[in-house]
Design an enzyme around this catalytic site. Structure first.
Site, mmCIF file in Angstrom:
data_model
loop_
_atom_site.group_PDB
_atom_site.id
_atom_site.type_symbol
_atom_site.label_atom_id
_atom_site.label_comp_id
_atom_site.label_asym_id
_atom_site.label_seq_id
_atom_site.Cartn_x
_atom_site.Cartn_y
_atom_site.Cartn_z
ATOM 1 N N CYS A 83 0.867 -1.176 0.000
ATOM 2 C CA CYS A 83 0.000 0.000 0.000
ATOM 3 C C CYS A 83 0.905 1.229 0.000
ATOM 4 O O CYS A 83 1.653 1.449 0.961
ATOM 5 C CB CYS A 83 -0.913 -0.007 1.225
ATOM 6 S SG CYS A 83 -1.946 1.451 1.385
ATOM 7 N N CYS A 208 -5.329 6.109 -3.772
ATOM 8 C CA CYS A 208 -4.618 4.823 -3.765
ATOM 9 C C CYS A 208 -3.209 5.084 -4.259
ATOM 10 O O CYS A 208 -3.010 5.474 -5.417
ATOM 11 C CB CYS A 208 -5.334 3.806 -4.653
ATOM 12 S SG CYS A 208 -4.454 2.225 -4.779
#
Length: 269
Positions: A83, A208
């Site tokens: 991530c 994101c």
């Protein structure tokens, strides 16, 4: 003075961070007291009605060869892939704890990462993995920037039903088993506007990190932009920047840059 506090396994202390609206629960687990193998607990903490509320949960853990190790869980409670915004937030967290100062080398699921952080600790430049391969799925691009991503160029992105169209792609016959993050991008001239449907969250998120990285690289390939490049990106939660070098074959020196801010902290009952 180190900014540490003891962790009661029955009432662990947590911190809430966000990076361009991508938000996370972070726990200092260097003493190994948090029961992270309890997927239901992780899922509950990420629940926005019955928990703290987050796109994911991260544990900062000791590692003998790096400043720390990052362990990332999706909001569904399962271990996740890399991530990017989470990586930037955990660097800010490590500075808050006094583990690092201006730069760091830490370990994540996709390997080691270098990062540097501003003096105030609210802006992080995170080096991502090199990307050697980008494939096509029809008109879309597919690549892995630490997590798998699908990149489709669109128009009128602001009005688009990203949940519906992203979910359909993520759950089609090609991607349903392993899942994929689905990014829609509109070229605004001086910047790219990106919206992302994330697997694991199973919804659109405000940002994101691995997704905007994938978008910047895919568009550079599409537009044949070689050499050292910097791409400004707008997401629902703010603005990010992706820098990289593209020699026409592979992408190196890839950096995801943006804000990482502590929102609040507390104890879990």
């Amino acid at each position: 003075m180190l900014n540490t506090r003891p962790t009661d396994p029955l009432r662990p202390h947590f911190y809430k961070y966000q990076g361009a609206g991508n938000d996370f629960v972070l726990i200092d687990n260097r003493n190994q007291t948090f029961q992270y193998r309890d997927n239901n607990l992780v899922h509950q903490l990420c629940d926005r009605r019955f928990g703290v509320g987050a796109d994911g949960l991260m544990l900062l853990q000791n590692h003998s060869e790096y400043d720390f190790e990052m362990l990332y869980f999706n909001a569904d409670g399962n271990l996740g892939s890399m991530c990017g915004n989470g990586g930037r937030c955990i660097v800010a967290f490590a500075k808050h704890l006094g583990i690092i100062d201006k730069q760091t080398n830490f370990l994540a699921v996709d390997g080691p990462h270098y990062a540097k952080i501003s003096e105030k600790g609210n802006w992080v430049d995170l080096q991502m993995i090199d990307v050697h391969t980008i494939s096509r799925d029809g008109e879309a691009y597919v690549l892995n920037t630490g997590s798998p991503h699908y990149v489709a160029q669109v128009t009128a992105l602001k009005e688009m039903d990203v949940f519906k169209q992203g979910s359909e792609i993520r759950n089609n016959a090609t991607y349903k088993k392993e899942g994929i993050n689905v990014n829609f991008v509109e070229d605004k001239g001086d910047h790219l506007f990106v919206r992302t449907f994330e697997r694991g969250v199973e919804d659109e998120t405000f940002a994101c990190g691995t997704g905007v990285t994938a978008v910047a690289l895919a568009i550079a390939k599409d537009q044949e932009k070689t050499g050292s490049q910097v791409t400004e990106i707008e997401v629902l939660g703010g603005n990010l920047r992706v820098g990289f070098h593209y020699d026409g074959q592979e992408f190196t020196k890839v950096f995801l840059c943006g804000p990482a801010e502590l929102v609040f902290e507390g104890n879990i009952r």
